[in-house]
Design an enzyme around this catalytic site. Structure first.
Site, PDB file in Angstrom:
ATOM      1  N   GLY A  46       0.841  -1.188   0.000  1.00  0.00           N
ATOM      2  CA  GLY A  46       0.000   0.000   0.000  1.00  0.00           C
ATOM      3  C   GLY A  46       0.874   1.234   0.000  1.00  0.00           C
ATOM      4  CD  GLN A  51       3.465   5.799   2.692  1.00  0.00           C
ATOM      5  OE1 GLN A  51       2.450   5.311   2.241  1.00  0.00           O
ATOM      6  NE2 GLN A  51       4.430   5.078   3.243  1.00  0.00           N
ATOM      7  CB  CYS A  92       5.234   2.247   7.449  1.00  0.00           C
ATOM      8  SG  CYS A  92       4.761   3.721   6.549  1.00  0.00           S
ATOM      9  CG  LEU A  93       6.601   0.883   1.351  1.00  0.00           C
ATOM     10  CD1 LEU A  93       6.009   1.173  -0.017  1.00  0.00           C
ATOM     11  CD2 LEU A  93       7.750  -0.116   1.238  1.00  0.00           C
ATOM     12  CG  HIS A 134      -0.700   1.306   7.181  1.00  0.00           C
ATOM     13  ND1 HIS A 134       0.219   0.843   8.114  1.00  0.00           N
ATOM     14  CD2 HIS A 134       0.011   2.134   6.365  1.00  0.00           C
ATOM     15  CE1 HIS A 134       1.406   1.378   7.860  1.00  0.00           C
ATOM     16  NE2 HIS A 134       1.314   2.157   6.797  1.00  0.00           N
ATOM     17  CD  GLU A 135      -1.262   2.637   2.619  1.00  0.00           C
ATOM     18  OE1 GLU A 135      -0.775   3.785   2.536  1.00  0.00           O
ATOM     19  OE2 GLU A 135      -0.595   1.643   2.946  1.00  0.00           O
ATOM     20  CG  HIS A 138       0.330   6.697   5.434  1.00  0.00           C
ATOM     21  ND1 HIS A 138       1.479   7.201   6.015  1.00  0.00           N
ATOM     22  CD2 HIS A 138       0.566   5.378   5.241  1.00  0.00           C
ATOM     23  CE1 HIS A 138       2.360   6.226   6.169  1.00  0.00           C
ATOM     24  NE2 HIS A 138       1.832   5.105   5.709  1.00  0.00           N
TER      25      HIS A 138
HETATM   26 NI    NI Z   1       2.727   3.221   5.646  1.00  0.00          NI
END
Ligand code: NI
Length: 182
Positions: A46, A51, A92-93, A134-135, A138
């Site tokens: 995701g 991000q 998380c990226l 989660h997204e 963000h």
């Molecule tokens: Ni994340």
């Protein structure tokens, strides 16, 4: 194919509340495509626009199942979430190599616009429901770390700072491994 740079923990845009999309135009579609390209290059499941440095309410999720297909989330909204919750490990990226156990609603109903600006509503459960929550976090400037206890968060932040020692800036170039490499 456009792989954008990832913003890492410490970049202010990750703490911004993203602005709603007024109309799904070519620019938004390009952003959606770039989010998929960047997410796949980084081997994520995701990715939210924050991000890649853009505070607009756009995100993508692909947990590797065909049914339902990869999700485009424009102006996503959780309509209902189950009282039943589940705890599982998340990463998380934007915070590479840091993982923590996060409690989330097990099932939820999502409303969003797709890549063509058409509204849709779908029922999600398990890992896909987790990824969408989660997204959406963000897009509200929230990171999975915020769901942890202060003690656990402190430990992970110390680990993060140690790993980041000597590095400056909050941008990460995504360089996918060549196909076939282990
Ligand atoms: Ni994340």
């Amino acid at each position: 194919m456009t792989v954008r740079k990832l913003h890492l923990l410490g970049s202010p845009v990750l703490r911004q509340r993203a602005a709603p999309v007024a109309a799904v135009d070519d620019e938004v579609r390009q952003l959606v495509d770039d989010l998929f390209d960047t997410m796949r290059a980084a081997k994520g499941v995701g990715l939210a626009a924050n991000q890649v440095g853009i505070a607009r309410r756009v995100a993508v999720v692909d947990v590797g199942e065909d049914d339902p297909p990869p999700l485009v989330l424009v102006n996503p909204r959780i309509v209902t979430a189950s009282d039943e919750r589940e705890t599982a490990e998340e990463g998380c990226l934007s915070i590479p190599d840091i993982y923590g156990d996060v409690e989330r609603a097990l099932t939820m109903t999502l409303e969003a616009l797709d890549r063509d600006g058409r509204p849709y509503r779908t029922q999600l459960s398990g890992f896909k429901a987790r990824a969408v929550q989660h997204e959406i976090d963000h897009l509200d400037g929230v990171l999975f770390l915020d769901h942890l206890s202060a003690v656990k968060r402190g430990l992970l932040l110390a680990k993060w700072k140690k790993a980041r020692k000597g590095q400056s800036g909050y941008l990460k170039e995504v360089t996918p491994e060549p196909a076939g490499e282990l």
